[in-house]
Design a protein around this motif. Structure first.
Motif, PDB file in Angstrom:
ATOM      1  N   ALA A  70      72.959 -63.895  -3.157  1.00 58.59           N
ATOM      2  CA  ALA A  70      73.097 -62.785  -3.897  1.00 58.59           C
ATOM      3  C   ALA A  70      74.185 -62.624  -4.813  1.00 58.59           C
ATOM      4  CB  ALA A  70      72.617 -61.466  -3.454  1.00 58.59           C
ATOM      5  N   ALA A  71      74.117 -62.136  -5.959  1.00 56.16           N
ATOM      6  CA  ALA A  71      75.175 -62.162  -7.126  1.00 56.16           C
ATOM      7  C   ALA A  71      74.931 -61.039  -8.036  1.00 56.16           C
ATOM      8  CB  ALA A  71      75.337 -63.320  -7.701  1.00 56.16           C
ATOM      9  N   TYR A  72      76.163 -60.173  -8.271  1.00 61.74           N
ATOM     10  CA  TYR A  72      75.883 -59.230  -9.253  1.00 61.74           C
ATOM     11  C   TYR A  72      76.768 -59.593 -10.568  1.00 61.74           C
ATOM     12  CZ  TYR A  72      76.588 -54.469 -11.326  1.00 61.74           C
ATOM     13  OH  TYR A  72      76.351 -53.257 -11.913  1.00 61.74           O
ATOM     14  N   PHE A  73      76.247 -59.428 -11.733  1.00 67.65           N
ATOM     15  CA  PHE A  73      76.892 -59.971 -12.859  1.00 67.65           C
ATOM     16  C   PHE A  73      77.382 -58.752 -13.930  1.00 67.65           C
ATOM     17  CE2 PHE A  73      73.866 -63.180 -11.148  1.00 67.65           C
ATOM     18  CZ  PHE A  73      74.630 -64.439 -11.237  1.00 67.65           C
ATOM     19  N   ASP A  74      78.648 -58.928 -14.390  1.00 62.71           N
ATOM     20  CA  ASP A  74      78.907 -58.074 -15.167  1.00 62.71           C
ATOM     21  C   ASP A  74      79.449 -58.761 -16.607  1.00 62.71           C
ATOM     22  OD1 ASP A  74      80.168 -56.086 -17.088  1.00 62.71           O
ATOM     23  OD2 ASP A  74      81.483 -55.215 -15.720  1.00 62.71           O
ATOM     24  N   VAL A  75      78.360 -58.912 -17.514  1.00 64.85           N
ATOM     25  CA  VAL A  75      78.477 -59.839 -18.655  1.00 64.85           C
ATOM     26  C   VAL A  75      79.054 -59.388 -19.887  1.00 64.85           C
ATOM     27  CG1 VAL A  75      77.173 -61.521 -20.058  1.00 64.85           C
ATOM     28  CG2 VAL A  75      76.535 -60.979 -17.706  1.00 64.85           C
ATOM     29  N   THR A  76      80.225 -60.016 -20.421  1.00 65.35           N
ATOM     30  CA  THR A  76      80.772 -59.840 -21.719  1.00 65.35           C
ATOM     31  C   THR A  76      79.830 -60.110 -22.775  1.00 65.35           C
ATOM     32  OG1 THR A  76      82.853 -60.504 -20.699  1.00 65.35           O
ATOM     33  CG2 THR A  76      82.647 -60.325 -23.145  1.00 65.35           C
ATOM     34  N   SER A  77      79.597 -59.399 -23.825  1.00 68.15           N
ATOM     35  CA  SER A  77      78.546 -59.559 -24.979  1.00 68.15           C
ATOM     36  C   SER A  77      79.113 -60.530 -25.818  1.00 68.15           C
ATOM     37  CB  SER A  77      78.444 -57.878 -25.375  1.00 68.15           C
ATOM     38  OG  SER A  77      77.540 -58.216 -26.493  1.00 68.15           O
ATOM     39  N   ASN A  78      77.975 -61.037 -25.916  1.00 69.11           N
ATOM     40  CA  ASN A  78      78.426 -62.453 -27.083  1.00 69.11           C
ATOM     41  C   ASN A  78      76.849 -62.878 -27.625  1.00 69.11           C
ATOM     42  OD1 ASN A  78      78.800 -64.619 -28.800  1.00 69.11           O
ATOM     43  ND2 ASN A  78      80.465 -65.366 -27.254  1.00 69.11           N
ATOM     44  N   LYS A  79      76.335 -62.179 -28.686  1.00 67.88           N
ATOM     45  CA  LYS A  79      74.990 -62.623 -29.171  1.00 67.88           C
ATOM     46  C   LYS A  79      74.863 -63.900 -29.492  1.00 67.88           C
ATOM     47  CE  LYS A  79      74.236 -57.955 -30.896  1.00 67.88           C
ATOM     48  NZ  LYS A  79      73.706 -56.929 -31.853  1.00 67.88           N
ATOM     49  N   GLN A  80      75.938 -64.604 -29.858  1.00 68.32           N
ATOM     50  CA  GLN A  80      75.828 -66.231 -30.232  1.00 68.32           C
ATOM     51  C   GLN A  80      76.020 -66.967 -28.952  1.00 68.32           C
ATOM     52  OE1 GLN A  80      77.774 -63.796 -32.407  1.00 68.32           O
ATOM     53  NE2 GLN A  80      75.820 -63.902 -33.297  1.00 68.32           N
ATOM     54  N   ARG A  81      76.013 -66.295 -27.753  1.00 70.87           N
ATOM     55  CA  ARG A  81      76.385 -67.353 -26.615  1.00 70.87           C
ATOM     56  C   ARG A  81      75.748 -66.894 -25.592  1.00 70.87           C
ATOM     57  NH1 ARG A  81      82.070 -68.359 -24.165  1.00 70.87           N
ATOM     58  NH2 ARG A  81      81.791 -70.772 -23.433  1.00 70.87           N
ATOM     59  N   PRO A  82      74.291 -66.786 -25.330  1.00 73.11           N
ATOM     60  CA  PRO A  82      73.566 -66.043 -24.421  1.00 73.11           C
ATOM     61  C   PRO A  82      73.818 -66.398 -22.947  1.00 73.11           C
ATOM     62  CG  PRO A  82      71.903 -66.990 -26.244  1.00 73.11           C
ATOM     63  CD  PRO A  82      73.345 -67.406 -26.246  1.00 73.11           C
ATOM     64  N   PHE A  83      73.902 -65.523 -22.167  1.00 76.48           N
ATOM     65  CA  PHE A  83      74.167 -65.904 -20.558  1.00 76.48           C
ATOM     66  C   PHE A  83      72.987 -65.802 -19.874  1.00 76.48           C
ATOM     67  CE2 PHE A  83      75.566 -64.733 -16.190  1.00 76.48           C
ATOM     68  CZ  PHE A  83      76.870 -64.741 -16.272  1.00 76.48           C
ATOM     69  N   GLU A  84      72.447 -66.854 -19.378  1.00 78.84           N
ATOM     70  CA  GLU A  84      71.578 -67.231 -18.652  1.00 78.84           C
ATOM     71  C   GLU A  84      71.656 -67.542 -17.030  1.00 78.84           C
ATOM     72  OE1 GLU A  84      67.496 -70.187 -18.746  1.00 78.84           O
ATOM     73  OE2 GLU A  84      69.196 -70.583 -20.089  1.00 78.84           O
ATOM     74  N   VAL A  85      70.896 -67.043 -16.286  1.00 77.32           N
ATOM     75  CA  VAL A  85      70.721 -67.222 -14.852  1.00 77.32           C
ATOM     76  C   VAL A  85      69.509 -67.796 -14.496  1.00 77.32           C
ATOM     77  CG1 VAL A  85      71.120 -66.264 -12.550  1.00 77.32           C
ATOM     78  CG2 VAL A  85      72.256 -65.167 -14.591  1.00 77.32           C
TER      79      VAL A  85
END
Length: 322
Positions: free
Chosen positions: A159-174
């Protein structure tokens, strides 16, 4: 058959082979079928190679090594392009495990791949290079690969909890097997089990897809979704302010299986917990269980559900009362 359907079929076939390799070395017949599949068409090689980075693990590395040893003994495959590719792919996998740069293709920017793992009963906070934060639960394993255009995490287990910094040009994918969760800037929790994965969104929104070619489903703050293989369940609303997850040290269940509870207690327990009979796996349980005290949780379970807990120096065993 359209090019789109061909691409979908090849993707699913490559994912299936990666899953099989990640479960350990192939038997002799499966090795031959795998190599025949790789050699059947250039797109098979390309798809497998492009997906390899998101599936890397020590188990996969060992399976690749075992398959490579068998392949190189075959006379008719000696010095063929497929073998040269396989040797390259195997070396690349070893480099990933060693946490160094690897360039997948000439057109793709190189990136550093990092592996993070936690032991039984351990939690870990990680700050990523983009200032996103990941809180890893016990007995969890993630691979993280950032490039200039993409932020990619592969949650192999736990398990992991993600707090993602916003960056529309660089999507964050798990990635979770063939499924994926994509965010721009948000907070969400992923709990990956043996049979399914739960995604809970705390802030913002994420897009969840069962496979690369599936249409994603939007899951917003205060909602959750369950992923079973490549199949998405219904999006359900929850009260985030009352939600209790693994970060609190407690597990709150409402009509989950005994197998689900035991799997999560095993992430915290110094002694392995086993269920004596497969018939007990699907017993439905509810309640609040303290993760850091599996013995107490099991005693409560036995009292409420009429089960028996047998304890030795190495393990707990759950059986039915005689």
């Amino acid at each position: 058959m359209t090019s789109q359907s061909i691409s979908t079929d090849v993707y699913e076939q490559a994912a299936a082979w990666l899953e099989r390799l990640d479960n350990g070395p192939l038997d002799k017949l499966s090795k031959r079928r795998f190599i025949n599949w790789v050699d059947a068409h250039p797109t098979h090689k390309q798809m497998f190679e492009s997906m390899l980075i998101t599936w890397s693990s020590p188990t996969l590395e060992r399976a690749l090594a075992d398959a490579k040893q068998t392949i190189t003994l075959k006379d008719h495959l000696r010095c063929t392009p497929a073998i040269r590719w396989w040797q390259t792919a195997f070396i690349c996998t070893a480099l990933v495990i060693g946490v160094i740069a690897w360039q997948l293709t000439p057109n793709q920017p190189s990136a550093i791949v990092h592996q993070y793992a936690t032991n039984t009963g351990e939690m870990r906070d990680i700050r990523l290079e983009d200032n996103s934060e990941v809180t890893m639960g016990s007995a969890s394993d993630v691979y993280i690969k950032f490039s200039d255009r993409h932020r990619l995490v592969n949650l192999k287990k736990g398990a992991a909890y993600f707090d993602v910094t916003s960056n529309k040009q660089r999507p964050f994918e798990v990635k979770i097997g063939s499924a994926s969760v994509v965010a721009v800037g948000t907070e969400f929790n992923i709990d990956r089990g043996q049979y399914f994965t739960d995604v809970v969104v705390h802030e913002g929104a994420v897009e969840v897809a069962g496979s690369r070619d599936d249409k994603p489903v939007l899951v917003k703050a205060g909602e959750q979704i369950r992923i079973t293989g490549r199949t998405l369940g219904l999006v359900q609303s929850i009260d985030i302010s009352r939600t209790v997850d693994w970060r609190s040290g407690w597990l709150e269940l409402d009509n989950e299986s005994l197998h689900y509870l035991v799997e999560r207690l095993n992430r915290e327990s110094a002694k392995h917990i086993r269920i004596d009979s497969p018939a007990l796996n699907d017993i439905r349980v509810a309640g609040r269980f303290r993760l850091k005290d599996p013995g107490q949780a099991l005693n409560l379970l036995a009292e409420v559900y009429g089960l028996k807990i047998e304890e030795t120096a190495e393990r707990y065993t759950i059986t039915r009362l005689p």
